[in-house]
Scaffold this motif. Structure first.
Motif, PDB file in Angstrom:
ATOM      1  N   ALA A   1      24.581  23.985   8.013  1.00  0.00           N
ATOM      2  CA  ALA A   1      24.987  23.401   6.733  1.00  0.00           C
ATOM      3  C   ALA A   1      24.008  22.339   6.246  1.00  0.00           C
ATOM      4  O   ALA A   1      24.054  21.941   5.082  1.00  0.00           O
ATOM      5  N   HIS A   2      23.138  21.855   7.114  1.00  0.00           N
ATOM      6  CA  HIS A   2      22.165  20.844   6.716  1.00  0.00           C
ATOM      7  C   HIS A   2      21.165  21.419   5.713  1.00  0.00           C
ATOM      8  O   HIS A   2      20.839  22.609   5.742  1.00  0.00           O
ATOM      9  N   VAL A   3      20.652  20.555   4.859  1.00  0.00           N
ATOM     10  CA  VAL A   3      19.548  20.900   3.968  1.00  0.00           C
ATOM     11  C   VAL A   3      18.322  20.136   4.448  1.00  0.00           C
ATOM     12  O   VAL A   3      18.349  18.910   4.562  1.00  0.00           O
ATOM     13  N   VAL A   4      17.258  20.861   4.748  1.00  0.00           N
ATOM     14  CA  VAL A   4      16.005  20.235   5.183  1.00  0.00           C
ATOM     15  C   VAL A   4      14.973  20.416   4.073  1.00  0.00           C
ATOM     16  O   VAL A   4      14.707  21.539   3.637  1.00  0.00           O
TER      17      VAL A   4
ATOM     18  N   ARG B   1      22.611  10.025  -2.257  1.00  0.00           N
ATOM     19  CA  ARG B   1      23.312  11.291  -2.033  1.00  0.00           C
ATOM     20  C   ARG B   1      24.769  11.036  -1.668  1.00  0.00           C
ATOM     21  O   ARG B   1      25.116   9.970  -1.134  1.00  0.00           O
ATOM     22  N   ALA B   2      25.603  12.029  -1.924  1.00  0.00           N
ATOM     23  CA  ALA B   2      27.000  11.952  -1.499  1.00  0.00           C
ATOM     24  C   ALA B   2      27.069  12.024   0.021  1.00  0.00           C
ATOM     25  O   ALA B   2      26.207  12.621   0.674  1.00  0.00           O
ATOM     26  N   ASP B   3      28.091  11.417   0.599  1.00  0.00           N
ATOM     27  CA  ASP B   3      28.228  11.373   2.052  1.00  0.00           C
ATOM     28  C   ASP B   3      28.277  12.773   2.666  1.00  0.00           C
ATOM     29  O   ASP B   3      27.819  12.985   3.793  1.00  0.00           O
TER      30      ASP B   3
ATOM     31  N   ARG C   1      18.659  26.144   9.082  1.00  0.00           N
ATOM     32  CA  ARG C   1      18.440  27.423   8.408  1.00  0.00           C
ATOM     33  C   ARG C   1      18.285  27.298   6.896  1.00  0.00           C
ATOM     34  O   ARG C   1      17.803  28.214   6.245  1.00  0.00           O
ATOM     35  N   LYS C   2      18.741  26.188   6.334  1.00  0.00           N
ATOM     36  CA  LYS C   2      18.736  26.012   4.871  1.00  0.00           C
ATOM     37  C   LYS C   2      17.600  25.051   4.523  1.00  0.00           C
ATOM     38  O   LYS C   2      17.683  23.848   4.783  1.00  0.00           O
ATOM     39  N   ILE C   3      16.525  25.583   3.937  1.00  0.00           N
ATOM     40  CA  ILE C   3      15.283  24.822   3.802  1.00  0.00           C
ATOM     41  C   ILE C   3      14.796  24.870   2.358  1.00  0.00           C
ATOM     42  O   ILE C   3      14.759  25.931   1.732  1.00  0.00           O
ATOM     43  N   VAL C   4      14.396  23.701   1.850  1.00  0.00           N
ATOM     44  CA  VAL C   4      13.924  23.564   0.476  1.00  0.00           C
ATOM     45  C   VAL C   4      12.443  23.198   0.480  1.00  0.00           C
ATOM     46  O   VAL C   4      12.045  22.223   1.122  1.00  0.00           O
TER      47      VAL C   4
ATOM     48  N   GLN D   1      22.682  19.072  -3.911  1.00  0.00           N
ATOM     49  CA  GLN D   1      24.107  19.216  -3.674  1.00  0.00           C
ATOM     50  C   GLN D   1      24.548  20.672  -3.868  1.00  0.00           C
ATOM     51  O   GLN D   1      25.359  21.200  -3.102  1.00  0.00           O
ATOM     52  N   GLU D   2      24.008  21.334  -4.896  1.00  0.00           N
ATOM     53  CA  GLU D   2      24.310  22.748  -5.114  1.00  0.00           C
ATOM     54  C   GLU D   2      23.843  23.591  -3.925  1.00  0.00           C
ATOM     55  O   GLU D   2      24.548  24.515  -3.487  1.00  0.00           O
TER      56      GLU D   2
END
Length: 251
Positions: A33-36, A70-72, A118-121, A232-233
């Motif tokens: 669920a993390h965004v890196v 950022r939101a918590d 797994r979630k990478i920007v 956030q999206e």
């Protein structure tokens, strides 16, 4: 407590990957669920009268403000910027060939994935590297099964490309404020072949440090809010099913 040494870059302390300790990674829940965020920055003379690392100066400050506000519920990590990328024009510096730039991004992202994320920007500041980031993200999605996203600084209102950004002097205002230094001589479109379309084209009246300091916070806040909304999206997206494997086509 870290010693008083120059930082790797401008960053939010709570989300910057190198400033985390290994026990913090070992106990992180829900890594999927993390965004890196992987910052991608070029080095070039954009005719704004400021140093070659102006892209990084702006991108990392926007990212720092978005991370700090950022939101918590937004679980975020930021790695150090990738600085050796494409730079096809004579005003660019430290550029590498496309296969090397692609491999560099792939190596960083693969290392992030090896830690369980797994979630990478790919967050890119360079007009010359927009297509590279899009291609690299596509290839990593296909080859590695990662959930890839691309955000370009130009989409947040800070576009370094002269012929594409009618508000380019807002960008110079922000850099002037962040550096606390007035720009040097500004090249005009007449100084550069190509009618202002190349990287070093300039023009316009530079803001003083005092005026820039007054105007920059609002410009940065607007960009940071846009970036925060996009992150956030991305965070709200469900993880890819089947660990990102792409289903085989059926006849």
């Amino acid at each position: 407590m870290r010693s008083k040494i120059p930082p790797l870059c401008v960053a939010d302390e709570a989300t910057f990957w190198p400033w985390q300790r290994w026990p913090q990674f070992a106990t992180r829940p829900e890594r999927a669920a993390h965004v890196v965020v992987v910052p991608i920055v070029g080095m070039a003379d954009w005719g704004l009268g400021h140093p070659l690392d102006a892209e990084e100066t702006v991108l990392m400050r926007v990212l720092k403000e978005a991370a700090a506000k950022r939101a918590d519920r937004l679980q975020l990590l930021v790695v150090p910027p990738v600085r050796f990328v494409l730079g096809p024009e004579e005003g660019c510096a430290f550029a590498v060939d496309p296969p090397i730039a692609h491999a560099c991004i792939e190596e960083v992202v693969t290392s992030v994935a090896a830690a369980g994320f797994r979630k990478i920007v790919l967050f890119n500041s360079s007009p010359w590297n927009e297509e590279l980031c899009d291609v690299a993200a596509r290839d990593l999605r296909i080859d590695r099964g990662l959930q890839m996203f691309c955000i370009h600084l130009a989409a947040l209102g800070f576009d370094f490309l002269p012929g594409r950004n009618p508000n380019r002097w807002e960008l110079q205002t922000v850099i002037t404020a962040l550096l606390g230094a007035a720009p040097e001589r500004i090249e005009t479109a007449e100084d550069v072949a190509g009618g202002g379309k190349r990287s070093r084209a300039g023009g316009g009246k530079p803001a003083t440090v005092t005026a820039a300091t007054a105007a920059a916070p609002g410009l940065l806040e607007t960009a940071a809010k846009r970036l925060g909304g996009l992150l956030q999206e991305i965070h709200a997206r469900e993880p890819l099913p089947d660990e990102g494997r792409i289903p085989e086509a059926t006849p």
